[in-house]
Every structure is written in C-alpha cells, then in structure tokens.
Design a protein around this motif. Sequence first.
Motif, PDB file in Angstrom:
ATOM      1  N   LYS A 243      -3.243  56.221  51.117  1.00 17.85           N
ATOM      2  CA  LYS A 243      -3.872  56.821  52.490  1.00 17.85           C
ATOM      3  C   LYS A 243      -3.433  55.496  52.829  1.00 17.85           C
ATOM      4  CE  LYS A 243      -8.666  57.413  50.412  1.00 17.85           C
ATOM      5  NZ  LYS A 243     -10.113  57.143  50.405  1.00 17.85           N
ATOM      6  N   PRO A 244      -3.979  56.043  54.690  1.00 15.07           N
ATOM      7  CA  PRO A 244      -2.725  55.044  55.689  1.00 15.07           C
ATOM      8  C   PRO A 244      -3.168  53.862  55.551  1.00 15.07           C
ATOM      9  CG  PRO A 244      -3.843  56.871  56.346  1.00 15.07           C
ATOM     10  CD  PRO A 244      -4.536  56.971  55.062  1.00 15.07           C
ATOM     11  N   ILE A 245      -2.099  52.685  56.294  1.00 13.51           N
ATOM     12  CA  ILE A 245      -2.394  51.522  55.455  1.00 13.51           C
ATOM     13  C   ILE A 245      -3.080  51.019  56.838  1.00 13.51           C
ATOM     14  CG2 ILE A 245      -0.515  48.809  55.783  1.00 13.51           C
ATOM     15  CD1 ILE A 245      -0.789  51.273  52.888  1.00 13.51           C
ATOM     16  N   LYS A 246      -3.892  49.989  56.724  1.00 14.58           N
ATOM     17  CA  LYS A 246      -4.924  49.274  57.505  1.00 14.58           C
ATOM     18  C   LYS A 246      -4.620  47.992  57.798  1.00 14.58           C
ATOM     19  CE  LYS A 246      -8.686  52.183  56.892  1.00 14.58           C
ATOM     20  NZ  LYS A 246     -10.278  52.349  56.663  1.00 14.58           N
ATOM     21  N   ALA A 247      -3.656  47.663  58.508  1.00 13.88           N
ATOM     22  CA  ALA A 247      -2.773  45.981  58.689  1.00 13.88           C
ATOM     23  C   ALA A 247      -3.704  44.959  58.797  1.00 13.88           C
ATOM     24  CB  ALA A 247      -1.966  46.281  60.065  1.00 13.88           C
ATOM     25  N   LYS A 248      -3.753  44.214  58.519  1.00 15.43           N
ATOM     26  CA  LYS A 248      -4.621  43.072  58.252  1.00 15.43           C
ATOM     27  C   LYS A 248      -4.221  41.762  58.982  1.00 15.43           C
ATOM     28  CE  LYS A 248      -7.286  44.668  54.542  1.00 15.43           C
ATOM     29  NZ  LYS A 248      -7.978  44.529  53.008  1.00 15.43           N
ATOM     30  N   VAL A 249      -5.223  41.310  60.037  1.00 13.84           N
ATOM     31  CA  VAL A 249      -3.994  40.268  60.648  1.00 13.84           C
ATOM     32  C   VAL A 249      -4.948  38.992  60.742  1.00 13.84           C
ATOM     33  CG1 VAL A 249      -3.368  39.098  62.938  1.00 13.84           C
ATOM     34  CG2 VAL A 249      -2.924  41.397  62.360  1.00 13.84           C
ATOM     35  N   PHE A 250      -3.724  37.597  59.764  1.00 11.45           N
ATOM     36  CA  PHE A 250      -4.550  36.418  59.623  1.00 11.45           C
ATOM     37  C   PHE A 250      -3.875  35.138  61.042  1.00 11.45           C
ATOM     38  CE2 PHE A 250      -5.046  38.908  56.297  1.00 11.45           C
ATOM     39  CZ  PHE A 250      -6.410  38.168  55.386  1.00 11.45           C
ATOM     40  N   GLN A 251      -5.272  35.100  61.236  1.00 13.19           N
ATOM     41  CA  GLN A 251      -4.056  32.745  62.167  1.00 13.19           C
ATOM     42  C   GLN A 251      -3.846  32.176  61.489  1.00 13.19           C
ATOM     43  OE1 GLN A 251      -2.824  33.833  64.781  1.00 13.19           O
ATOM     44  NE2 GLN A 251      -3.756  35.892  65.223  1.00 13.19           N
ATOM     45  N   LEU A 252      -3.048  31.960  60.960  1.00  9.93           N
ATOM     46  CA  LEU A 252      -2.915  30.158  59.818  1.00  9.93           C
ATOM     47  C   LEU A 252      -2.585  29.611  60.692  1.00  9.93           C
ATOM     48  CD1 LEU A 252      -3.137  32.256  57.985  1.00  9.93           C
ATOM     49  CD2 LEU A 252      -1.373  31.245  56.226  1.00  9.93           C
ATOM     50  N   ARG A 253      -3.138  28.231  60.666  1.00  6.70           N
ATOM     51  CA  ARG A 253      -3.496  26.722  61.870  1.00  6.70           C
ATOM     52  C   ARG A 253      -2.717  25.547  60.687  1.00  6.70           C
ATOM     53  NH1 ARG A 253      -6.541  30.211  64.014  1.00  6.70           N
ATOM     54  NH2 ARG A 253      -6.054  30.762  66.166  1.00  6.70           N
ATOM     55  N   GLY A 254      -1.517  25.048  60.524  1.00  2.78           N
ATOM     56  CA  GLY A 254      -1.797  24.004  59.854  1.00  2.78           C
ATOM     57  C   GLY A 254      -0.729  24.674  58.457  1.00  2.78           C
ATOM     58  N   ASN A 255      -1.165  23.623  57.125  1.00  2.35           N
ATOM     59  CA  ASN A 255      -0.913  23.652  55.957  1.00  2.35           C
ATOM     60  C   ASN A 255      -2.255  25.106  55.169  1.00  2.35           C
ATOM     61  OD1 ASN A 255       1.594  22.199  55.307  1.00  2.35           O
ATOM     62  ND2 ASN A 255       0.044  20.888  56.209  1.00  2.35           N
ATOM     63  N   GLN A 256      -1.923  26.238  55.139  1.00  2.00           N
ATOM     64  CA  GLN A 256      -2.662  27.026  54.640  1.00  2.00           C
ATOM     65  C   GLN A 256      -1.889  27.762  53.910  1.00  2.00           C
ATOM     66  OE1 GLN A 256      -3.983  28.415  59.103  1.00  2.00           O
ATOM     67  NE2 GLN A 256      -6.176  27.757  56.989  1.00  2.00           N
ATOM     68  N   THR A 257      -2.659  28.916  52.854  1.00  2.00           N
ATOM     69  CA  THR A 257      -1.641  29.491  51.835  1.00  2.00           C
ATOM     70  C   THR A 257      -2.770  30.930  52.303  1.00  2.00           C
ATOM     71  OG1 THR A 257      -1.635  28.097  50.561  1.00  2.00           O
ATOM     72  CG2 THR A 257      -1.331  30.627  49.985  1.00  2.00           C
ATOM     73  N   LEU A 258      -2.092  32.303  52.092  1.00  2.00           N
ATOM     74  CA  LEU A 258      -2.169  33.799  51.912  1.00  2.00           C
ATOM     75  C   LEU A 258      -2.627  34.172  50.415  1.00  2.00           C
ATOM     76  CD1 LEU A 258      -2.354  35.703  55.338  1.00  2.00           C
ATOM     77  CD2 LEU A 258      -4.136  34.765  53.828  1.00  2.00           C
ATOM     78  N   PHE A 259      -3.365  34.556  50.000  1.00  2.00           N
ATOM     79  CA  PHE A 259      -2.620  34.641  48.361  1.00  2.00           C
ATOM     80  C   PHE A 259      -3.146  36.365  48.765  1.00  2.00           C
ATOM     81  CE2 PHE A 259      -4.159  30.801  46.461  1.00  2.00           C
ATOM     82  CZ  PHE A 259      -2.979  31.343  45.310  1.00  2.00           C
ATOM     83  N   LEU A 260      -2.117  37.071  48.188  1.00  2.00           N
ATOM     84  CA  LEU A 260      -1.514  38.848  48.227  1.00  2.00           C
ATOM     85  C   LEU A 260      -2.746  38.917  46.620  1.00  2.00           C
ATOM     86  CD1 LEU A 260       1.499  38.844  49.681  1.00  2.00           C
ATOM     87  CD2 LEU A 260      -1.014  38.573  51.155  1.00  2.00           C
ATOM     88  N   GLY A 261      -3.659  39.712  46.377  1.00  2.00           N
ATOM     89  CA  GLY A 261      -4.101  39.266  45.246  1.00  2.00           C
ATOM     90  C   GLY A 261      -3.388  38.266  44.716  1.00  2.00           C
ATOM     91  N   GLY A 262      -3.796  38.461  43.491  1.00  2.00           N
ATOM     92  CA  GLY A 262      -3.295  37.409  42.107  1.00  2.00           C
ATOM     93  C   GLY A 262      -1.279  37.832  42.209  1.00  2.00           C
ATOM     94  N   LEU A 263      -1.105  38.642  42.666  1.00  2.00           N
ATOM     95  CA  LEU A 263       0.895  38.399  42.940  1.00  2.00           C
ATOM     96  C   LEU A 263       1.902  37.709  43.341  1.00  2.00           C
ATOM     97  CD1 LEU A 263      -0.056  42.524  42.479  1.00  2.00           C
ATOM     98  CD2 LEU A 263       0.850  41.171  40.554  1.00  2.00           C
ATOM     99  N   ALA A 264       1.128  37.720  44.587  1.00  2.00           N
ATOM    100  CA  ALA A 264       1.879  36.745  45.467  1.00  2.00           C
ATOM    101  C   ALA A 264       1.105  35.745  46.195  1.00  2.00           C
ATOM    102  CB  ALA A 264       2.977  38.028  46.025  1.00  2.00           C
ATOM    103  N   ARG A 265       1.940  34.778  47.075  1.00  2.00           N
ATOM    104  CA  ARG A 265       1.376  34.015  47.536  1.00  2.00           C
ATOM    105  C   ARG A 265       2.102  33.504  49.207  1.00  2.00           C
ATOM    106  NH1 ARG A 265       0.086  27.957  45.309  1.00  2.00           N
ATOM    107  NH2 ARG A 265       0.794  26.912  47.162  1.00  2.00           N
ATOM    108  N   ILE A 266       1.523  33.374  50.263  1.00  2.00           N
ATOM    109  CA  ILE A 266       2.930  32.747  51.059  1.00  2.00           C
ATOM    110  C   ILE A 266       1.878  31.956  52.013  1.00  2.00           C
ATOM    111  CG2 ILE A 266       1.636  34.495  53.062  1.00  2.00           C
ATOM    112  CD1 ILE A 266       4.765  34.872  54.177  1.00  2.00           C
ATOM    113  N   ASP A 267       3.219  30.136  51.402  1.00  2.00           N
ATOM    114  CA  ASP A 267       2.683  28.878  52.259  1.00  2.00           C
ATOM    115  C   ASP A 267       2.956  28.958  53.360  1.00  2.00           C
ATOM    116  OD1 ASP A 267       1.219  29.162  50.076  1.00  2.00           O
ATOM    117  OD2 ASP A 267       3.029  27.417  49.059  1.00  2.00           O
ATOM    118  N   GLN A 268       2.762  28.043  54.564  1.00  2.00           N
ATOM    119  CA  GLN A 268       2.355  28.195  56.242  1.00  2.00           C
ATOM    120  C   GLN A 268       2.650  26.201  55.679  1.00  2.00           C
ATOM    121  OE1 GLN A 268       1.440  29.353  60.112  1.00  2.00           O
ATOM    122  NE2 GLN A 268      -0.060  27.710  59.640  1.00  2.00           N
ATOM    123  N   VAL A 269       4.044  25.528  56.021  1.00  2.00           N
ATOM    124  CA  VAL A 269       3.953  24.321  55.544  1.00  2.00           C
ATOM    125  C   VAL A 269       4.411  23.370  57.013  1.00  2.00           C
ATOM    126  CG1 VAL A 269       5.781  22.998  55.096  1.00  2.00           C
ATOM    127  CG2 VAL A 269       4.876  25.989  54.128  1.00  2.00           C
ATOM    128  N   GLY A 270       3.261  22.677  57.093  1.00  2.00           N
ATOM    129  CA  GLY A 270       3.784  22.110  58.478  1.00  2.00           C
ATOM    130  C   GLY A 270       2.994  22.754  59.650  1.00  2.00           C
TER     131      GLY A 270
END
Length: 348
Positions: A243-270
């Motif tokens: 189905k059409p993708i619904k973009a999800k927006v997250f504001q990350l401040r400082g040292n935080q992580t986004l988990f994409l399920g349990g398949l991948a993660r993105i760390d914001q460093v600093g």
Amino acid sequence: MEEKKYCEGCGAPLQTEDPKKIGYIPNSALEKDTLICQRCFRIKHYNEVQSIQIDENDFLQILHQVGDSNNLVIQVVDLFDIDGTFITGLPRFIGKNPFIMVANKIDLFPKSTNERKVKHWLRNYAGKHHLFPEEVFLISAEQKIGLEEIAHYVANKQAEQDIVVIGATNVGKSSLINQLIPLLKGKKEVELTTSRYPGTTLSTVSIPLSDGHHLIDTPGVVHRNRFIEWVSPDTLKLIAPRKPIKAKVFQLRGNQTLFLGGLARIDQVGNTNNSFICNFSNDINIHRTKIEKADELYKQHVGELLQPPSKEEAETLPPMTRHSFKVNTDTKKDIVISGLGWITIDGE
C-alpha cells in the motif's frame, strides 16, 4: 523420443521423479491442459513457497542468450528499491539490443508525486551507469497503471523482434507480463506464476504473440545485498509494501537511536538535532530510544517491540554491520537500506 514439457508458470523443465527438485509434477497432472509444476501450484493456490536455487552457470547462460539474438529488451526496476534492483551490468547481457526502462510500484508513492521529475531522475541515474534507455515508463503492474502506454509503445516500436523482460528478483516482471499478454494479443490461457517471493521464475518462459513473435520472461537477477534475499517469507510479507507508504517523521536530539523493527538501527552520534523522515513499509515498527539503552533494548525486545523479524528468525540472520555517515546542514540526504526503504535526514 518424448517431447520435453515445461511448466507454464515458471518455465522449469517438468519431471516426475523428485518432489524436491525443480519442475516436479505428479504423473496424474500430466494429463491436464495446463501444465504447472507442484511449486507453482502451491504458490498460486496456497501462497506457499519452496526455496529453490538454480545453478548459477545455467542462470548466466540464460541471460547471455538475450544478447545473442535480436530482441527488444524491457528492464524492470522497483521504484521503492532502485539501487537494489538496477542491473548495472546490463549491457553485457543485452548486447546492442534496444531497451526501455519500466519502473514498477509507482502506486506506493503519493498521488502528488511529480512523475516527470521521477523519469528525469531515473534517466540521470541510468546515465551514470552508462545506460541510456530509449524510453522510461512509470507503472504499477498490480494496480494496472501505465500498462496501455507500454503496450502502445512496444507495438509501434517492435519490428522483427521478440520482447524480453529482464530485471532483479521480485520487481514484478511476471506480473507485468501477465498484464501485457492480452494487450499485445498473446495467448490468454497462459499465466505466469507470480508471488512476492524472490526467484519465482526459474527459466525463460516464452509466450507466443499473434504477429509470430514472443514475449519472454527471464529469471530474476539475484542481488544478495537486498533484504528480501535474506529474510523469511513471513518477514517478506511485512517489509515489502503493498500500500502507499506513509512517511513517519522523528526528531532526534543528542545521542539517540531509531530501530527499524529488529532489522536495522540508526544512531545519531553527538549533540545534534535532526529530522529523520522514514520511508518504510507501514508494517515495520519504528522505535526511538537513547543510544546507551539501545543494545539492551534489542536483546530484550527483538521480535516483540522490535519486529519484524520474529525472535527465532533474528537468531538466524547475520549480525548487524556498522556504517558511518556525516551529514552536512546545506542539503537533505537519503540513507538507503536496499530492500527495506530509506531515511531522509535533514539537519546537522
């Protein structure tokens, strides 16, 4: 000598000896008008898939045959995974044959998408790989969008040529062909086996057209760097959007992580502030946490809060590999995870 018979769904040579091998069909089914192997039968009627690999040498030989004859080539790519489905070595497979590019799954994007800009971007992308399609089409094989335009172009373009469809696994080649058959006046009783699982077509399948030429499906080119080549069928149902993708927006401040399920993660460093626009299947659970809690959260909640995959499947997948990126403030950047989706980063 008895004439060899082939599965009308995937093109595999039919055999009655070994149920575990390609092309198995029970003796009783050989008397039917439409011959499809047991694997295709179970995909069509039960949505089950058997993992079968074809020999790599046979696979390459099939593709090289395309360049050894006079064909009009249709290269199909997945708009949701251009990097993972684009065949950069296409010239060595198709020789000097003319080709057009068909970008499938436009239905996953918002209706406000500027298709002219998308086509222009695709041409530039192909040009960087020294590929110059005669025409670019945006379609949805599943939603039957843009198909008559292709059929009209092919009918006017084709002379003394067969039409060969080529692409990576799971881009929708067989679905496209099934929709083109009646538009190009082919055998309506022929229907290729289609599924969301990679590697459904196992050999070339040739459909005769009314003008004496053929519409030919080929096995999908396997790109091992795509998620769909690694996950289970159950997980594939969740990560491959329908189905059409619904973009999800997250504001990350400082040292935080986004988990994409349990398949991948993105760390914001600093201590930076960024906007992360996530373009993934709506069935992937995206979870934000602090970096110092990320490892422990994964150990305790993979397969539950962090899913897909299931807890059992997570233990069988390769460990995550770290990649580092530096994003400047002057422009947005996309980080693509092939076969999964992409994140647009805006900020520091």
